[in-house]
Design a protein around this motif. Structure first.
Motif, short mmCIF file in Angstrom:
data_model
loop_
_atom_site.label_atom_id
_atom_site.label_comp_id
_atom_site.label_asym_id
_atom_site.label_seq_id
_atom_site.Cartn_x
_atom_site.Cartn_y
_atom_site.Cartn_z
N ARG A 1 0.81 -1.22 0.00
CA ARG A 1 0.00 0.00 0.00
C ARG A 1 0.84 1.27 0.00
O ARG A 1 0.36 2.34 -0.30
CB ARG A 1 -0.93 0.01 1.21
CG ARG A 1 -2.08 -0.95 1.04
CD ARG A 1 -3.03 -0.86 2.21
NE ARG A 1 -3.87 -2.06 2.25
CZ ARG A 1 -4.88 -2.30 1.44
NH1 ARG A 1 -5.18 -1.42 0.51
NH2 ARG A 1 -5.58 -3.40 1.52
N GLY B 1 9.31 10.03 -3.72
CA GLY B 1 8.22 9.34 -4.40
C GLY B 1 6.96 10.18 -4.45
O GLY B 1 6.22 10.17 -5.43
N SER C 1 6.12 10.71 -9.10
CA SER C 1 5.57 9.35 -9.09
C SER C 1 6.25 8.46 -10.14
O SER C 1 6.16 7.24 -10.08
CB SER C 1 4.06 9.38 -9.34
OG SER C 1 3.81 10.04 -10.56
N GLU D 1 4.58 1.20 -10.69
CA GLU D 1 3.20 0.88 -10.36
C GLU D 1 3.11 0.16 -9.01
O GLU D 1 4.10 -0.41 -8.55
CB GLU D 1 2.62 -0.01 -11.46
CG GLU D 1 3.45 -1.26 -11.69
CD GLU D 1 3.07 -1.97 -12.98
OE1 GLU D 1 2.39 -2.99 -12.87
OE2 GLU D 1 3.45 -1.51 -14.06
N ARG D 2 1.91 0.20 -8.44
CA ARG D 2 1.74 -0.47 -7.15
C ARG D 2 1.68 -1.99 -7.33
O ARG D 2 1.28 -2.47 -8.38
CB ARG D 2 0.45 -0.02 -6.49
CG ARG D 2 0.59 1.39 -5.99
CD ARG D 2 -0.52 1.70 -5.03
NE ARG D 2 -0.38 3.08 -4.61
CZ ARG D 2 -1.07 3.61 -3.63
NH1 ARG D 2 -1.96 2.88 -2.98
NH2 ARG D 2 -0.90 4.85 -3.29
N PRO E 1 3.29 3.87 -1.46
CA PRO E 1 3.74 4.16 -2.82
C PRO E 1 5.24 3.85 -2.94
O PRO E 1 6.02 4.26 -2.08
CB PRO E 1 3.47 5.65 -3.00
CG PRO E 1 3.04 6.17 -1.68
CD PRO E 1 2.79 5.05 -0.75
#
Lengths: 434, 162
Positions: free
Chosen positions: A93, A198, A202, A207-208, A95
């Protein structure tokens, strides 16, 4: 020959041999022998036997091969990969969760191996492909992993601190107590830095991680808990005075065997033992060389005279600290960490003590400076190790990405200078407990 | 071959050190048995591990060196440097070996005993030191001959200690 000349001769011989590419351990032995001979002729050479014998039968040092063996068993059994994957699931969860995850994994594995390169290699080999797949900015990730690997030099049980202890007769338990909070603080600073970067950019963090079912999460916990428990057990046994560092290390080996049961073939076990013996030989070889240098300095009176000379110049405490930092940062560009510490300690330790620094505190500062050398070019070994896993990243890119981490290390030294309690608080509390 | 045998001796010393210290702490907490002088035995095992491990570790290029200049040289120059390094190192190591045996002989002649509870004749653990260093000198000599014969550098890279 006066002390100044002998002092200059010693370091000239060391510098010439090292830069030319002589094996570090042998360069130190030769330089030591030359100065011993020049100062007092061949009869003092008879001390050679006792220097050799006494520098290697030191009980404190017996912890070195055992801690290395413990780390090697965990490494060769492949636990580090599973650990990192489990960690990344738990941090999904957050980032850029793989990056803080890798710092946590590095801290834990650094604690088991006490080795910065082994840690960077173990975590990097799994983390680099995974981060690449998830679209992380690779230079940033590589710089992070290189920096994360160095945490083992500070977080106990650290081989570097054991060597410092044996060289300067500072209790290793106190050094281990002093290293814990600065080590964790540095790891925390790394994580905060990653999160801030971060949050603003981004693209850096990819990606998560996709949602993971609870069963996988729980399975991951089975991988995380035993390793963390092993580290906590070893460190607590030392802090609480239940076991000496050597005994704790041998219990750690037992624990590592238990944790990696079913993953360790006899062949892998032999490989772990082999690399423990080879690494120990390398470390003690340099230590032996440093003992010759130390004997030469004491025998010629040069280190005493040098200390008096520095003291006579009335250098302030902080000025001296800055000078020492500059010396290490410059030296760190050529000589790898442990060698650098062992070469300089016979000269710098008496000076630091005369200036009123706490010997335990000073050991921690030196350890941070060695970490710094590990990620600054051209000898920044962790940089090379990580680049080995992703050839697409340019060396210069990793260097630049690692620089902010080097800055954080300097910030930690400044914090230690103004708040020595960061290192010494736990020392006072554990020694009271004992 | 000899270097490898010595190395195995080093691995055995590691096992002895591990076993002895682990038993020592186990015995202390269970009270079932007492292991005497585990610190001293550990120290002797460490010396054996180190000195016996030296020759083979050297052959396998586990000795670190600074590569700033060396690694940038052409192979033929590196080989020439290695010849010089081997000769220098050989001279130093022969000196170390000679004085080690002198030191051991002294322990033997004067029947020196260790200070701990278990009194060991000191020359016994010290022999590992003499043997290890002497084999290291042989290994250096063999490396020198190898470089001279084949004209190839010994290699070895900048390594990390820990």
């Amino acid at each position: 020959m006066g002390w100044g000349m002998e002092f200059a001769l010693l370091f000239a011989v060391i510098a010439v041999l090292l830069v030319a590419g002589m094996w570090t351990a042998l360069a130190l032995v030769i330089a030591g022998l030359v100065v011993i001979y020049v100062h007092s002729g061949s009869h003092t050479l008879e001390a050679i036997g006792s220097i050799e014998w006494n520098s290697n039968t030191n009980f404190t040092l017996t912890a070195v091969p055992l801690f290395i063996l413990m780390g090697q068993i965990i490494m060769t059994s492949g636990l580090s990969g599973d650990f990192f994957r489990a960690m990344s699931h738990w941090l999904r969860r957050v980032p850029g969760g793989l990056l803080p995850g890798s710092i946590v994994a590095c801290s834990v594995f650094a604690a088991t191996t006490g080795s910065s390169v082994a840690t960077a290699a173990a975590v990097g080999s799994v983390a680099v492909p995974e981060m690449k797949e998830k679209g992380y900015n690779m230079p940033f990730a590589a710089g992070t992993l290189a920096a994360g690997g160095t945490l083992g030099i500070l977080i106990p049980p650290s081989i570097c601190l054991i060597l410092y202890s044996s060289l300067e007769n500072v209790p290793v338990t106190q050094l281990f107590a002093a290293g814990l909070i600065p080590g964790l603080l540095l790891a925390g600073m790394f994580i905060v830095y990653i999160l801030i970067r971060g949050a603003f950019n981004s693209e850096l963090v990819g990606e998560r991680v996709a949602p993971v079912p609870l069963s996988v999460l729980l399975k991951g916990l089975v991988r995380i808990v035993p390793v963390v428990a092993l580290v906590c057990f070893v460190v607590t046994a030392i802090y609480a005075g239940i076991a000496t560092p050597t005994e704790a290390a041998s219990l750690g080996v037992c624990g590592a065997l238990v944790v990696s049961v079913g993953r360790l073939s006899p062949k892998k076990l032999y490989a772990a033992c082999r690399s423990a013996v080879q690494t120990t030989t390398m470390v003690l070889g340099i230590l032996l060389g440093a003992q010759f240098v130390s004997f030469a300095l004491v025998n010629s009176g040069a280190n005493r005279a040098f200390t008096d000379w520095i003291v006579a110049h009335n250098l302030g405490k902080y000025e001296l600290l800055v000078a020492i930092c500059v010396v290490y940062i410059l030296l760190g560009d050529f000589v790898e960490g442990i060698g650098m510490m062992l070469i300089t300690m016979p000269v710098l330790f008496p000076v630091a003590i005369a200036a009123g620094f706490d010997p335990v505190w000073f050991g921690i500062v030196v350890a941070v400076l060695i970490e710094l050398g590990q990620i600054t070019p051209p000898v920044g070994l962790n940089l090379f190790v990580i680049r080995g896993f992703d050839r697409d990243v340019l060396h210069g890119q990793i260097v630049r990405a690692a620089l902010p981490y080097a800055g954080l290390m300097i910030l930690l030294i400044a914090l230690l200078a103004f708040f020595p309690g960061i290192a010494l608080w736990l020392v006072h509390h554990t020694s009271q407990a004992q | 071959m000899l270097a490898f045998v010595a190395f195995i001796g080093g691995v055995v010393a590691l096992a002895v050190m591990f076993g002895y210290t682990a038993l020592g702490v186990l015995g202390r907490y269970t009270g079932w048995f007492a292991v005497l002088s585990s610190d001293e035995i550990g120290g002797y095992a460490l010396a054996a591990l180190f000195f016996l491990g030296l020759p083979y570790s050297f052959r396998r290029n586990h000795f670190v060196r600074v590569g700033v200049v060396y690694s940038r040289l052409r192979p033929s120059y590196r080989a020439a440097m290695d010849v010089a390094f081997c000769i220098l190192a050989l001279a130093a190591v022969i000196l170390l070996a000679y004085y080690s045996w002198q030191f051991i002989l002294q322990s033997y002649r004067f029947h020196l005993l260790s200070i701990g509870v278990v009194q060991v004749h000191l020359w016994i653990p010290q022999v590992a030191m003499g043997v290890g260093i002497s084999l290291f000198a042989f290994e250096l000599f063999a490396s020198l001959l190898r470089v001279l014969a084949f004209g190839e550098p010994l290699g070895g890279e900048e390594g990390a200690v820990v």
